[in-house]
Design an enzyme around this catalytic site. Structure first.
Site, mmCIF file in Angstrom:
data_model
loop_
_atom_site.group_PDB
_atom_site.id
_atom_site.type_symbol
_atom_site.label_atom_id
_atom_site.label_comp_id
_atom_site.label_asym_id
_atom_site.label_seq_id
_atom_site.Cartn_x
_atom_site.Cartn_y
_atom_site.Cartn_z
ATOM 1 N N HIS A 104 9.225 -12.490 -1.978
ATOM 2 C CA HIS A 104 9.124 -12.634 -0.533
ATOM 3 C C HIS A 104 7.893 -13.035 -0.104
ATOM 4 O O HIS A 104 6.791 -12.660 -0.748
ATOM 5 C CB HIS A 104 9.532 -11.048 0.151
ATOM 6 N N CYS A 146 9.500 -18.346 1.235
ATOM 7 C CA CYS A 146 9.904 -18.831 2.858
ATOM 8 C C CYS A 146 8.541 -19.412 3.517
ATOM 9 O O CYS A 146 7.459 -18.801 3.221
ATOM 10 C CB CYS A 146 10.682 -17.634 3.352
#
Length: 387
Positions: A286, A355
């Site tokens: 993440h 991301c």
């Protein structure tokens, strides 16, 4: 029989001079028996309601008894003995009265009703004089009187309708409450995502790292195949001060949301392990929330060390290149010779994926590194972790 009487008017005729014994003005004197009996009869008649004392009317405004006229004097003279408004009333009644009692037509009941009507017309109160009464000036109605006055049914309905909010006001209040509730929920959600998930993920990742190192020290874990979600290595990025466990698989629930980094090890996305002679060791993590271990990998520069620590070895990689933005479906970045990395021949590579932009998952950011050192743990930490 003797009794005390009020003082006489100066210069007025005496009451029963035969009964006086030289008393001075204002002093009590004895009353003849005949006159006393007459006074007693008048008082009795007034008490039982037959007639006012002395035959004169009772002042309905003040309810004060007047001095009766002695026998022999005219009713007009007795009425003139009063003062103020009450005296005038008695004189009028004596002149226009009906019968010996001097009552006006209609009787006492009519006079009571007339007095009550006069009392209602005047907001003030009736004052008492020396021997009569006069009505004070009408008082201005006050707000307190209006507040104490009972409301009629029509006024009560109007007041209730005035206090009842209109549909527009109710709708605006409802919309406002919905907006406030929505705002509070959004604030709580943002707080949970940006703060609480990190707190929880850091705690879980820290526990996993401690347990992993304890198992290595006790010899409970041996190199080999690992179950999905099972930790098997530690990732060090010294420049970013990152130390995070590496677990098998890229499941959100079992790996990524627990603050760990996941190894691409399933299906078409399966990549090599660090100890392979050639291949690409692919990792995912993440960038925001849930521990956000890869939040600042965009700050890495070529040559910055990336270290993978296992139970037996340290694998040191130098950062080689970065792909700032690419499609999530670009799986070629995980090939043994990664596309877009600049590598042209087989080797031992590492790929970090996350991301981008921050707080979204629309695109992917890729960072590549090339292995430059393989060091057994028995020889101590590599220079990248010591310096």
């Amino acid at each position: 029989m003797t009794a005390l009487r009020p003082e006489r008017e100066s210069g007025a005729a005496g009451y029963g001079d035969a009964g006086d014994q030289g008393t001075s003005y204002g002093q009590p004197y004895e009353v003849p028996d005949a006159l006393g009996e007459w006074y007693g009869q008048q008082a009795y008649d007034a008490a039982v309601g037959e007639a006012p004392l002395g035959g004169g009317p009772v002042d309905e405004e003040t309810m004060a008894l007047r001095v009766p006229a002695p026998p022999g004097e005219s009713l007009a003279a007795g009425a003139a003995a009063g003062t103020g408004t009450a005296g005038t009333t008695r004189a009028t009644e004596a002149t226009t009265g009906n019968g010996a009692t001097g009552t006006t037509p209609g009787g006492r009941a009519a006079r009571r009703k007339a007095a009550k009507r006069r009392h209602r017309r005047h907001a003030g109160h009736v004052g008492h004089g020396d021997h009569g009464a006069h009505a004070g000036p009408p008082a201005e109605p006050s707000k307190d009187d209006d507040q104490r006055r009972p409301l009629s049914r029509v006024e009560a309905r109007r007041l209730a309708r005035a206090r009842k909010p209109s549909p527009a006001v109710v709708a605006s209040r409802l919309i406002g409450e919905v907006f406030i509730t929505t705002g509070v929920l959004m604030l709580l959600f943002v707080t949970y995502q940006l703060w609480w998930t990190n707190v929880r993920a850091h705690a879980q990742a820290g526990n996993e790292a401690s347990q992993l190192q304890n198992d290595w020290a006790s010899g409970k874990r041996n190199p080999g195949a690992f179950q999905p979600g099972q930790g098997f290595a530690l990732l060090h990025i010294p420049k970013l001060d990152v130390v995070v466990p590496i677990a098998e698989g890229i499941s959100n629930d079992k790996v990524l949301d627990r603050g760990m980094v996941g190894h691409y090890a399933e299906g078409a996305l399966k990549t090599a392990m660090p100890d392979a002679k050639t291949g690409n060791f692919g990792l995912a993590g993440h960038r925001n929330t849930h521990g956000e271990p890869f939040r600042y990998i965009n700050r890495l520069q070529p040559g910055d060390p990336i270290v993978v620590e296992t139970q037996d070895m340290y694998y040191v990689y130098d950062m080689a290149s970065i792909l700032p933005v690419t499609s999530p479906s670009n799986v070629g970045v995980l090939n043994p010779i990664p596309k877009g990395s600049g590598f042209t021949e087989p080797g031992r590579y590492i790929t970090l994926t996350t991301c981008t932009p921050e707080f979204t998952s629309k695109y992917r950011m890729i960072v590549w590194g090339k292995m430059v050192e393989e060091r057994p743990r028995s020889k101590g930490k590599p220079d990248a972790l010591v310096s």
